[in-house]
Each structure stands twice: as C-alpha cells, then as structure tokens.
Design an enzyme around this catalytic site. Sequence first.
Site, short mmCIF file in Angstrom:
data_model
loop_
_atom_site.label_atom_id
_atom_site.label_comp_id
_atom_site.label_asym_id
_atom_site.label_seq_id
_atom_site.Cartn_x
_atom_site.Cartn_y
_atom_site.Cartn_z
N ASN A 25 16.68 8.22 -2.54
CA ASN A 25 15.37 8.79 -2.30
C ASN A 25 14.55 8.85 -3.59
OD1 ASN A 25 15.68 10.02 0.64
ND2 ASN A 25 17.57 10.43 -0.46
N LEU A 39 -7.05 0.77 6.46
CA LEU A 39 -7.45 2.01 5.80
C LEU A 39 -6.70 2.20 4.48
CD1 LEU A 39 -9.02 4.65 5.74
CD2 LEU A 39 -7.20 5.68 7.13
N THR A 62 0.82 -1.21 0.00
CA THR A 62 0.00 0.00 0.00
C THR A 62 0.86 1.27 0.00
OG1 THR A 62 -0.16 -0.14 2.41
CG2 THR A 62 -1.99 -1.05 1.13
N LYS A 115 21.18 3.63 2.35
CA LYS A 115 21.66 3.71 3.73
C LYS A 115 22.21 2.38 4.24
CE LYS A 115 18.98 7.72 5.19
NZ LYS A 115 18.74 8.18 3.82
N SER A 134 3.97 3.88 -1.58
CA SER A 134 4.12 4.56 -2.87
C SER A 134 4.63 3.62 -3.95
CB SER A 134 5.07 5.75 -2.73
OG SER A 134 4.62 6.64 -1.75
#
Length: 330
Positions: free
Chosen positions: A226, A100, A74, A187, A76
């Site tokens: 990122n 949800l 769920t 990382k 991105s």
Amino acid sequence: MYSTSEMAKKLSVSTQSLRNWDKSGKLVASRTPTNRMFYSHDQYLEASGKAKYKKTGSDVDAVSGKVVLITGGTGSLGHALSKRICGHAKKVIIFSRCELKQANMKQKFANQTNMRYLIGDIRDRERLSTALKGVDVCIHAACMKRVETCTYNPLEAIKSNIIGSTNVLEACIENKVRKTLLVSSDKACSSATLYGGTKFVAEQVFINGNNYATRDCLFTATRYGNVFASNGSVRQLFENQAKEGKVKVTHKDMTRFFMSMDDAVDLNLFALNNTIGGEIFIPKLKATTIMSFAETFAPGIPVEIIGLRGYEKIHEDLISDTEMLYTVDC
C-alpha cells in the site's frame, strides 16, 4: 538472447570454446527447434562475472530524452511519476479513460509543455497500438484494483487486468517499445482474491512476454504494498471514517506493507534503469498492523471490528517460498 557468435564476442572467447563449454556443462546453451545454440542475458552476466543490478547515475536515466507513456496515468502514481520525470523526458503521454481526471491533471501540469493526454482504454488493442507509436518507455499502471469490486465484477477484472495487460504487451512489441514496466501488487503473491489472481497472471504475462520479443523490447514488473498517499488508500479511508466517529477494521491482527509515494516512484524508476527483462522488482518493507495504522491516523477514535471480506488474507506476502529460490538481493 545471444547467438553463439554474439556470445563469443561478448565474452572474448572463440565459438569453439563455447561449444566445448556446452559439452562439458560449464556453460550449457539453449537450443532452437532447429538445434541452433543460443544464450540468455543472465548466462552472459553469470559467465562474465558482472553484477546484474547496479544503481548508477541518475534515477531518471531510463527516461531522460525518451517518450514515456503511462497507462492509468491520471492516478496517484501517474501524477507522482509525471512530476518526477516530466523535466527530463522528451514527452510524457498520459493514457487513461476519464476525461474529467485528464482535465484536472492538465490544469495541475499546465506549465509542462511536453505532456500529452490521450483518451483510451487498455481493453482496446487498436487504440493502444496507435497511442504507443514512437514511445520508448511504457509504464503500465492501469487496472481495476479494489478487492471487493473485482470480486463482485470478476469478468470485468479479467478484461482489464489480464486481457488489458496482454494488449499492452502486444502493442509494445508491435511498436518496438524499448522498456515496458507493469506496476503490480503484493496481493499477486500467493493470491487469495480475484484481484490478486489477475495481478499474478498479469505479472506472468509480462515477465514471460519476453519470450515473444527480441532484445529490443524488455518487459519487467514491480510488486509492492500500500502507498500512503494514493487515492483510495487505507489512510484516506481511516481519516474519513474518523470524521464520522468510528474506524472500521476487518481483523485486529491484520498486517499490511506500506511505503511512501516517493519510494514507489523510486522503485519503478530503479526497475526501468536496471531491467534486463523478466524480473519482478520487490522492495524490502516491514509489515505494520492495521490497528497501529488506525491509531496513528485516527488517534482516539473508537475501532469497530467488522470481519474479513471474502478471501482477504490477514497477512500479505511480498515473496512466496517458491519465489525465494530465485530471488536476488540487489
């Protein structure tokens, strides 16, 4: 892994030739505790002169007609992967904890009849075993990923990112899932934070987990920086802070690797298409200063330097010096 007879057949040579090559050092076999000779797929590729990784066909070849399960689906990346593959896969299963988020995702993909949603936690080995029955491809994206949260809750981070990843691997072996991909992070490279450390261990669990599996189960990983449009990204953070009139940056010289969501999906599908088991697929990315990023997405907004958080690095790495010795440009 290939036995002597299997390797001989693949290379179109006699088993005696392989034994001679082993003695001369031309192609040295590994040995089981009972002294049986065997060979790795890497040795076959080297001996045959075939390329390891070659981008051929469609980017969705690895999932076409397959049952695909996405842990943490769920998020991105799960949304972006589902959008790309749901028209090609036999079934896409979203495995996650939040009711949800699943309800919201069901509405977004309401027209897709081949998507299923399972509530579950990667910490629950038994639930994973049930969810992975009949699955061909598993994309393991579930994890605790916020540096400060992992640092403040170290045992929880270990349970999710290390033990949870181990549960995924074991459940995939049990269910003979053909390909399993771990989504990792830059990382994990020369890690300096607890989050990075847990992702490093998860990588090692996956790439070395092939030792527990037969050639019917392949484990691999991707490692990147990122993603612009992901939930909780620094872009979202800066845009929200800009509305309050000030952007907070930890260090003026800090750099990070950035890529688009489409590029992230491309990388993960490339890995699934090309894996032979045991690799970490890493994109070629240029680092960008956080200050430049702030100026782009919060132009004209004052910047406050707040200092580094814990053991946060000023510059991240994608490949360590040691790993460079074993890196293949593909």
